[in-house]
Design an enzyme around this catalytic site. Structure first.
Site, PDB file in Angstrom:
ATOM      1  N   ASN A  86       0.833  -1.201   0.000  1.00 33.47           N
ATOM      2  CA  ASN A  86       0.000   0.000   0.000  1.00 33.47           C
ATOM      3  C   ASN A  86       0.862   1.242   0.000  1.00 33.47           C
ATOM      4  O   ASN A  86       1.976   1.256   0.523  1.00 33.47           O
ATOM      5  CB  ASN A  86      -0.972   0.003   1.193  1.00 33.47           C
ATOM      6  CG  ASN A  86      -0.380   0.660   2.424  1.00 33.47           C
ATOM      7  OD1 ASN A  86      -0.318   1.886   2.513  1.00 33.47           O
ATOM      8  ND2 ASN A  86       0.079  -0.162   3.364  1.00 33.47           N
ATOM      9  N   ILE A  88      -0.976   4.585   0.701  1.00 32.34           N
ATOM     10  CA  ILE A  88      -2.229   5.320   0.843  1.00 32.34           C
ATOM     11  C   ILE A  88      -1.940   6.811   1.074  1.00 32.34           C
ATOM     12  O   ILE A  88      -2.614   7.670   0.511  1.00 32.34           O
ATOM     13  CB  ILE A  88      -3.067   4.750   2.023  1.00 32.34           C
ATOM     14  CG1 ILE A  88      -3.184   3.213   1.921  1.00 32.34           C
ATOM     15  CG2 ILE A  88      -4.438   5.393   2.076  1.00 32.34           C
ATOM     16  CD1 ILE A  88      -4.031   2.690   0.820  1.00 32.34           C
ATOM     17  N   LEU A  90      -1.860   8.474   4.112  1.00 32.85           N
ATOM     18  CA  LEU A  90      -2.557   9.062   5.270  1.00 32.85           C
ATOM     19  C   LEU A  90      -3.677  10.040   4.910  1.00 32.85           C
ATOM     20  O   LEU A  90      -3.783  11.124   5.499  1.00 32.85           O
ATOM     21  CB  LEU A  90      -1.551   9.762   6.206  1.00 32.85           C
ATOM     22  CG  LEU A  90      -0.377   8.938   6.721  1.00 32.85           C
ATOM     23  CD1 LEU A  90       0.497   9.785   7.653  1.00 32.85           C
ATOM     24  CD2 LEU A  90      -0.849   7.693   7.442  1.00 32.85           C
ATOM     25  N   ASN A 116      -4.990   6.951  16.421  1.00 37.07           N
ATOM     26  CA  ASN A 116      -3.651   6.940  15.827  1.00 37.07           C
ATOM     27  C   ASN A 116      -3.379   8.322  15.241  1.00 37.07           C
ATOM     28  O   ASN A 116      -4.203   8.879  14.523  1.00 37.07           O
ATOM     29  CB  ASN A 116      -3.617   5.851  14.743  1.00 37.07           C
ATOM     30  CG  ASN A 116      -2.261   5.729  14.080  1.00 37.07           C
ATOM     31  OD1 ASN A 116      -1.788   6.653  13.441  1.00 37.07           O
ATOM     32  ND2 ASN A 116      -1.641   4.571  14.220  1.00 37.07           N
ATOM     33  N   CYS A 147       4.947   5.556   9.220  1.00 41.15           N
ATOM     34  CA  CYS A 147       4.308   5.414   7.904  1.00 41.15           C
ATOM     35  C   CYS A 147       5.357   5.605   6.818  1.00 41.15           C
ATOM     36  O   CYS A 147       6.042   6.632   6.798  1.00 41.15           O
ATOM     37  CB  CYS A 147       3.188   6.431   7.727  1.00 41.15           C
ATOM     38  SG  CYS A 147       2.513   6.392   6.052  1.00 41.15           S
ATOM     39  N   THR A 210       4.447  -1.399   8.078  1.00 39.72           N
ATOM     40  CA  THR A 210       4.749  -2.148   6.849  1.00 39.72           C
ATOM     41  C   THR A 210       6.233  -2.109   6.468  1.00 39.72           C
ATOM     42  O   THR A 210       6.960  -1.177   6.797  1.00 39.72           O
ATOM     43  CB  THR A 210       3.924  -1.596   5.684  1.00 39.72           C
ATOM     44  OG1 THR A 210       4.136  -0.187   5.600  1.00 39.72           O
ATOM     45  CG2 THR A 210       2.455  -1.893   5.884  1.00 39.72           C
ATOM     46  N   GLY A 234       0.416  -8.163   5.430  1.00 37.17           N
ATOM     47  CA  GLY A 234      -0.211  -9.455   5.131  1.00 37.17           C
ATOM     48  C   GLY A 234       0.669 -10.617   5.561  1.00 37.17           C
ATOM     49  O   GLY A 234       1.764 -10.435   6.117  1.00 37.17           O
ATOM     50  N   GLY A 282      -4.778  -6.287  10.594  1.00 32.03           N
ATOM     51  CA  GLY A 282      -4.883  -5.266   9.563  1.00 32.03           C
ATOM     52  C   GLY A 282      -5.381  -5.799   8.241  1.00 32.03           C
ATOM     53  O   GLY A 282      -6.581  -5.860   7.975  1.00 32.03           O
TER      54      GLY A 282
END
Ligand code: SIN
Length: 321
Positions: A86, A88, A90, A116, A147, A210, A234, A282
């Site tokens: 990902n 994304i 934020l 968070n 992040c 991640t 994952g 998640g």
């Protein structure tokens, strides 16, 4: 003569319903150790069509920033073997919207609500924390210092123990809420970063965020993500996450929340065995939105079958050698 089923049970006195799933994470007492991981359950409210939010040990909302953010260019998600990339970025509507619009709808629905946060600077983390201090309905803060998808963003916080200690200490001074600091796996020495967060005053560590990764379609030459590089989560990351939880629990006196590739109760129990006091789920939400209550029930069944009356008895039972 055939043995009646009850007599064949190894631990007849322990039933799934009787297992005590409550855990303590520093000052936080959770009804069970299964939390949502930030982002994957949105602001929590998105999960309501699937399950009652009070069933989770804690609901962790998607990262809130000071100002609204649009997020990164598409595509923001790319599937990989046993994993999900990902980037994304934020996206969120900012803290004013969270406080004025979201929190009134959310407060009281989760048995423990964790917000968070991500700031663009140490001072901004503290400012956000101060803004949420004393707000009814919020039980703890999780600091997203990890992040990987914000340009010039907050991953550098997570990489430098000196900065981590200063950041957590400033947040500590700004709030009376329990603090969880979410660490990045993209560092050389995870224990050093966890130690710094503890020295700054964090109540708990959550890990891992991640792992930096990318994918590419060789036919088109196009990367899977609009930003090329993003974060992998994952089942593919579970062994890395377990190893990092292990390194922190062995070396630092701090409660740990394990994150990384949990899809069922067995995965959750692996993290608890290594020494995590709780877990966050998640990526599995995208495949089965009811994964949290399913894992809670699975914990009851597996612990009862193993003769455990309390989930706490399982924590840190790793046997080495
Ligand atoms: C994102 O919004 O880019 C993911 C959040 C994170 O990895 O912390």
């Amino acid at each position: 003569m055939t043995t009646p089923p009850a007599a064949r049970t190894a631990h007849p006195a322990v039933t799934p319903e009787s297992v005590d799933l409550s855990v303590e994470i520093g000052p936080l007492r959770l009804a069970n150790p299964v939390m949502t991981a930030s982002g994957t359950a949105g602001l929590g409210l998105e999960m309501e069509p699937f399950w009652d939010l009070s069933l989770a040990g804690a609901v962790v909302v998607k990262t809130i920033t000071k100002l609204p953010r649009r997020g990164n260019p598409m595509p923001r998600l790319a599937e990989t073997a046993s994993g999900l990339l990902n980037s994304i970025g934020l996206p969120n509507k900012g803290i004013d919207h969270f406080v004025d619009v979201v929190l009134p709808k959310l407060a009281g629905k989760a048995s423990c609500l964790v917000v968070n946060l991500a700031g663009g600077s140490v001072a901004e983390f503290a400012e956000l924390a101060a803004r949420l201090d004393g707000r009814p309905g919020i039980d703890a803060l999780e600091l997203n210092i990890s992040c990987p998808n914000v340009e010039g963003g907050n991953l550098p916080f997570a990489r430098d123990p000196t900065v981590v200690e200063r950041l957590v200490a400033q947040v500590r001074r700004a709030t009376t809420l329990p603090i969880v600091t979410k660490l990045s796996p993209n560092v050389d020495d995870i224990a050093a970063v966890a130690r710094a967060a503890r020295a700054g005053g964090t109540d708990a560590i959550s890990l891992i965020n991640t792992l930096l990764g990318m994918s590419v379609d060789w036919r088109t030459g196009r990367p899977g993500l609009g930003t090329v590089v993003g974060g992998l989560s994952g089942p593919a990351v579970k062994p890395v996450a377990l190893r990092m939880v292990y390194e922190v629990v062995r070396n630092v006196d701090v409660p740990v929340i394990g994150i990384g590739g949990i899809v069922d109760a067995d995965d959750a129990l692996e993290f608890l065995t290594v020494g995590a006091s709780a877990v966050q789920i998640g990526t599995a939400h995208y495949r089965s939105p009811d994964v949290v209550p399913r894992v809670v029930e699975g914990l009851r069944e597996r612990l009862a079958a193993a003769g455990r009356r309390r989930v706490a008895e399982q924590i840190g039972t790793l046997r080495v050698g």
